[in-house]
Design an enzyme around this catalytic site. Structure first.
Site, PDB file in Angstrom:
ATOM      1  N   ARG A   1      14.696  41.917  12.714  1.00  0.00           N
ATOM      2  CA  ARG A   1      16.099  42.972  12.432  1.00  0.00           C
ATOM      3  C   ARG A   1      17.275  41.745  12.260  1.00  0.00           C
ATOM      4  O   ARG A   1      18.043  41.678  11.008  1.00  0.00           O
ATOM      5  CB  ARG A   1      16.757  44.349  12.598  1.00  0.00           C
ATOM      6  CG  ARG A   1      17.289  44.839  12.092  1.00  0.00           C
ATOM      7  CD  ARG A   1      17.508  46.061  11.910  1.00  0.00           C
ATOM      8  NE  ARG A   1      17.196  47.077  12.773  1.00  0.00           N
ATOM      9  CZ  ARG A   1      17.267  47.144  14.419  1.00  0.00           C
ATOM     10  NH1 ARG A   1      18.752  46.448  14.290  1.00  0.00           N
ATOM     11  NH2 ARG A   1      17.103  47.960  15.500  1.00  0.00           N
TER      12      ARG A   1
ATOM     13  N   TYR B   1      29.627  44.309 -11.535  1.00  0.00           N
ATOM     14  CA  TYR B   1      28.576  44.252 -11.658  1.00  0.00           C
ATOM     15  C   TYR B   1      28.463  45.876 -11.530  1.00  0.00           C
ATOM     16  O   TYR B   1      29.160  46.827 -10.027  1.00  0.00           O
ATOM     17  CB  TYR B   1      27.153  43.781 -10.878  1.00  0.00           C
ATOM     18  CG  TYR B   1      26.231  44.207 -10.719  1.00  0.00           C
ATOM     19  CD1 TYR B   1      24.781  43.695 -11.045  1.00  0.00           C
ATOM     20  CD2 TYR B   1      25.843  45.459  -9.631  1.00  0.00           C
ATOM     21  CE1 TYR B   1      23.861  44.433 -11.888  1.00  0.00           C
ATOM     22  CE2 TYR B   1      24.699  45.459  -9.269  1.00  0.00           C
ATOM     23  CZ  TYR B   1      23.514  45.016 -10.248  1.00  0.00           C
ATOM     24  OH  TYR B   1      22.566  45.372 -10.624  1.00  0.00           O
TER      25      TYR B   1
ATOM     26  N   ASP C   1      32.137  37.566  -5.745  1.00  0.00           N
ATOM     27  CA  ASP C   1      30.615  37.343  -6.676  1.00  0.00           C
ATOM     28  C   ASP C   1      30.472  36.185  -7.322  1.00  0.00           C
ATOM     29  O   ASP C   1      30.754  35.866  -8.615  1.00  0.00           O
ATOM     30  CB  ASP C   1      30.387  39.113  -6.975  1.00  0.00           C
ATOM     31  CG  ASP C   1      29.127  39.378  -7.470  1.00  0.00           C
ATOM     32  OD1 ASP C   1      28.273  38.258  -7.426  1.00  0.00           O
ATOM     33  OD2 ASP C   1      28.294  39.950  -7.316  1.00  0.00           O
TER      34      ASP C   1
ATOM     35  N   LYS D   1      18.559  36.934  -8.421  1.00  0.00           N
ATOM     36  CA  LYS D   1      18.667  36.401  -9.529  1.00  0.00           C
ATOM     37  C   LYS D   1      18.656  34.541 -10.476  1.00  0.00           C
ATOM     38  O   LYS D   1      17.466  34.275  -9.389  1.00  0.00           O
ATOM     39  CB  LYS D   1      19.932  36.563  -9.993  1.00  0.00           C
ATOM     40  CG  LYS D   1      20.596  38.019 -10.238  1.00  0.00           C
ATOM     41  CD  LYS D   1      19.464  38.561 -11.075  1.00  0.00           C
ATOM     42  CE  LYS D   1      19.870  40.964 -10.456  1.00  0.00           C
ATOM     43  NZ  LYS D   1      21.508  40.792 -10.280  1.00  0.00           N
TER      44      LYS D   1
HETATM   45  C1  LIG Z   1      22.193  41.859 -10.032  1.00  0.00           C
HETATM   46  C2  LIG Z   1      23.325  41.555  -9.589  1.00  0.00           C
HETATM   47  C3  LIG Z   1      24.087  42.422  -8.507  1.00  0.00           C
HETATM   48  C4  LIG Z   1      23.217  43.328  -6.960  1.00  0.00           C
HETATM   49  O1  LIG Z   1      22.040  42.484  -6.782  1.00  0.00           O
HETATM   50  P1  LIG Z   1      20.584  43.530  -6.260  1.00  0.00           P
HETATM   51  O2  LIG Z   1      19.614  42.484  -5.491  1.00  0.00           O
HETATM   52  O3  LIG Z   1      19.650  43.626  -7.689  1.00  0.00           O
HETATM   53  O4  LIG Z   1      20.928  43.928  -5.374  1.00  0.00           O
HETATM   54  C5  LIG Z   1      24.795  41.558  -7.748  1.00  0.00           C
HETATM   55  N1  LIG Z   1      25.745  41.329  -8.822  1.00  0.00           N
HETATM   56  C6  LIG Z   1      25.836  40.723  -9.697  1.00  0.00           C
HETATM   57  C7  LIG Z   1      26.394  40.342 -10.579  1.00  0.00           C
HETATM   58  C8  LIG Z   1      24.379  40.558 -10.686  1.00  0.00           C
HETATM   59  O5  LIG Z   1      23.504  40.522 -11.140  1.00  0.00           O
END
Ligand SMILES: *Cc1c(COP(=O)(O)O)cnc(C)c1O
Length: 395
Positions: free
Chosen positions: A61, A114, A186, A211
């Protein structure tokens, strides 16, 4: 890698970065270590590792060798002092926010984050008496004023999902630091190939590794890279709260990242060509892509990004009804709540970026229902344009 890390191009780091320490018995590829715990004959050594005075792993963990390779690769790519991972992008984002926010603290962000992040700001943090200020994304003076009124965390995202608005990272990071805030960015849409938030002044760069970093839509993951003291605090929060990245997911992300630079180059080129094509199409009423000279922040994009990325969004004549008619006609696109994969992926915000947000919530955030988010894959551009041309013909 024996060379000093700053001498290597990101294209080389994606392939080699962070791997040598854990290669086993002359293997050339990183092992997937499924072991939950790590055994020690010497109790003193065990204790030293537990206290962090010696390198090693205790329990899955907390840390794991495969996961450590993934973190090290991202650390090198973001030019960060440290990096730590999480089970998803939202786990990385929520853990980072919860580590530094508590009753009486204040976070400043923008309306276009997001959907999941936006829900943390509007639904969860206020219940802990955290003061949340969400400013119009393109109003930099408004953001500076909100930060100047007191700020513990300044949370930014650029380009935004799904309307591709840009935030000036150098200017806003400086404003955050004048107020004594921790600046988080982000960086999911741009990736470290196209944008380096830390070099522009931010303290932490966050990713949904699900992504572009992974790039194959087969593994969930999240990561935070930046100042070692801050990353250390987030790690301590995450190891107790338990949103750990799985070693198998870490392996898939490592394997995906080996082609990150190639994919981003191709996806950026494909997105640029699709954006230009759409802008000239009579049924298309608007295209959002930072690489277009018509983008209101194109000059900022040129200054802040090395490439304009694989994401764009556009509106068609006739709104959501028209979207419902032409979207099913696309043959070379998944209609799915994902982005950044090698396959082109499309969808309206109501089922993708802002699925967690209500229709009135989306309206309040200025997200049009008739918008289509387009994540360009690595296919041949001629096929993508032909496919769009055929589908848009129904309008
Ligand atoms: C998809 C996404 C998230 C969240 O990520 P997950 O892996 O789905 O939890 C956060 N920020 C952006 C810009 C995203 O496209």
């Amino acid at each position: 890698m024996s060379q000093p890390e700053n001498e290597l191009d990101p294209a080389t780091v994606t392939v080699w970065g962070g791997e040598d320490r854990y290669l086993l018995d002359r293997a050339t590829q990183v092992p997937v270590v499924h072991s939950v715990a790590f055994g020690y004959e010497d109790v003193e050594e065990w204790q030293a590792v537990a206290l962090g005075t010696e390198d090693g792993h205790i329990y899955g963990r907390n840390t794991n060798p495969t996961v450590a390779v993934f973190e090290e690769k991202v650390r090198l790519l973001e030019g960060a002092e440290a990096a730590t991972s999480a089970s998803t992008g939202m786990a990385a984002i929520s853990n980072a926010l919860h580590t530094f926010l508590a009753p009486g603290k204040r976070v400043v962000s923008v309306k276009d984050t997001y959907g999941g992040t936006s829900e943390i700001f509007t639904r969860f943090l206020p219940t802990y008496d955290v003061d949340v200020a969400l400013v119009d994304t393109t109003d930099f003076e408004g953001i500076e004023a909100a930060v100047g009124a007191g700020c513990d965390v300044l949370y930014l995202e650029t380009p935004t999902n799904p309307t591709l608005k840009l935030l000036d990272l150098e200017r806003l990071s400086a404003a955050g630091h004048r107020a004594g805030a921790i600046v988080m960015v982000d960086n999911t849409f741009a990736t470290p190939i196209n944008q380096s938030p830390l070099a522009l002044g931010a303290d932490l760069a966050l990713h949904s590794a699900t992504k572009f970093l992974g790039g194959h839509a087969d593994a969930l993951g999240g990561v935070v890279a930046g100042r070692a003291d801050l990353v250390g605090e987030i790690f301590k929060y995450r190891e107790i709260n338990g949103a750990t990245l799985h070693p198998m997911a870490a392996y898939l992300l490592i394997r995906g990242m080996k082609t990150l630079h190639l994919r981003i180059e191709r996806q950026s080129a494909n997105a640029a060509a699709v954006a230009e094509y759409l802008e000239a199409h009579p049924a298309v009423t608007g295209v959002n892509y930072p690489g277009l000279t018509s983008h209101p922040q194109h000059e900022l994009a040129t200054r802040q990004m090395r490439g304009f990325g694989g994401m764009l969004s556009f509106s068609v004549d006739g709104g959501l009804d028209a979207v419902k008619r032409f979207l099913p006609k696309l043959e070379l696109a998944h209609r799915a709540a994902n982005l950044g994969s090698v396959e082109t992926t499309v969808g309206p915000p109501a089922t993708t970026s802002h699925v967690e947000v209500s229709e009135s919530g989306r309206a309040a955030l200025g997200i049009p229902e008739g918008l289509v988010r387009y994540s360009a894959g690595i296919e041949h551009i001629d096929d993508l344009i032909t496919d769009l041309d055929r589908a848009l013909a129904v309008l």
